[in-house]
Design a protein around this motif. Structure first.
Motif, PDB file in Angstrom:
ATOM      1  N   CYS A  29       0.870  -1.170   0.000  1.00 16.38           N
ATOM      2  CA  CYS A  29       0.000   0.000   0.000  1.00 16.38           C
ATOM      3  C   CYS A  29       0.908   1.221   0.000  1.00 16.38           C
ATOM      4  O   CYS A  29       1.912   1.256   0.717  1.00 16.38           O
ATOM      5  N   VAL A  30       0.576   2.200  -0.819  1.00 23.86           N
ATOM      6  CA  VAL A  30       1.315   3.460  -0.879  1.00 23.86           C
ATOM      7  C   VAL A  30       0.343   4.555  -0.467  1.00 23.86           C
ATOM      8  O   VAL A  30      -0.698   4.740  -1.107  1.00 23.86           O
ATOM      9  N   CYS A  31       0.670   5.259   0.618  1.00 18.99           N
ATOM     10  CA  CYS A  31      -0.245   6.272   1.160  1.00 18.99           C
ATOM     11  C   CYS A  31       0.342   7.674   0.996  1.00 18.99           C
ATOM     12  O   CYS A  31       1.486   7.921   1.363  1.00 18.99           O
ATOM     13  N   TYR A  32      -0.476   8.545   0.444  1.00 14.77           N
ATOM     14  CA  TYR A  32      -0.113   9.943   0.242  1.00 14.77           C
ATOM     15  C   TYR A  32      -1.013  10.811   1.111  1.00 14.77           C
ATOM     16  O   TYR A  32      -2.205  10.537   1.246  1.00 14.77           O
ATOM     17  N   ALA A  33      -0.439  11.883   1.669  1.00 13.45           N
ATOM     18  CA  ALA A  33      -1.220  12.812   2.470  1.00 13.45           C
ATOM     19  C   ALA A  33      -0.779  14.242   2.185  1.00 13.45           C
ATOM     20  O   ALA A  33       0.421  14.533   2.149  1.00 13.45           O
ATOM     21  N   ALA A  34      -1.765  15.100   1.974  1.00 14.16           N
ATOM     22  CA  ALA A  34      -1.535  16.538   1.841  1.00 14.16           C
ATOM     23  C   ALA A  34      -2.530  17.217   2.781  1.00 14.16           C
ATOM     24  O   ALA A  34      -3.587  17.686   2.347  1.00 14.16           O
ATOM     25  N   PRO A  35      -2.221  17.230   4.099  1.00 16.57           N
ATOM     26  CA  PRO A  35      -3.170  17.786   5.072  1.00 16.57           C
ATOM     27  C   PRO A  35      -3.568  19.227   4.786  1.00 16.57           C
ATOM     28  O   PRO A  35      -4.707  19.608   5.043  1.00 16.57           O
TER      29      PRO A  35
END
Length: 165
Positions: free
Chosen positions: A70-76
């Protein structure tokens, strides 16, 4: 958050294109999830995600034992979150290394793109799950605070859905 199924693979690429770092999650031999930050080198037209790594790395050993990742990206700051599930494989191809080489990688590979320990991880996505809101962090924070002060349950805004690859 409302369930939405109308985003496409192109939308997912657009959502993550400016997020330089992701969490790559692999499976350990004991069945635990192992996550670590990785610099995304690129996403090709088929949606495959590319990372530079060392041939002798633990993550590569875990991928060889169990390719599901799984590859998780976050831009809060944009209230954008994307998890991409797929299968990973090692690609030891100098032309691809040349294509995805980034001068910042020299920190980990001082010999440069010809380092004999340098290889690539290719993640072939099967499905992506996303959470996306039009509200920025400040607006979302004000809405949460207002909801808290009024004693109500917060109703998240934005879109949630999945995209098949």
């Amino acid at each position: 958050m409302k369930k939405e199924e109308q985003k496409t693979q192109a939308d997912i690429r657009e959502m993550v294109k400016d997020i330089r770092f992701a969490m790559l999650c692999t499976n350990t031999q004991k069945g635990h999830i192992h996550s670590r930050p990785m610099g995304t080198q690129g996403m090709d037209n088929e949606g495959n995600i590319w990372f530079l790594t060392a041939k002798d790395s633990q993550k590569l050993a875990e991928i060889k034992a169990n390719a599901n990742v799984c590859v998780c990206y976050a831009a809060p700051s944009d209230n954008t979150y994307v998890c991409i599930m797929g299968e990973a494989e090692e690609v030891d191809d100098q032309r691809k290394i040349d294509k995805y080489w980034n001068p910042m990688a020299k920190v980990w590979f001082p010999e440069g793109k010809d380092d004999p320990n340098l290889t690539l991880i290719k993640v072939i996505p099967h499905e992506a799950e996303y959470w996306d809101s039009d509200s920025n962090r400040v607006v979302a924070g004000i809405k949460m605070l207002t909801t808290l002060l009024m004693g109500k349950e917060y109703a998240e805004e934005g879109a949630y859905g999945t995209v098949k690859f």
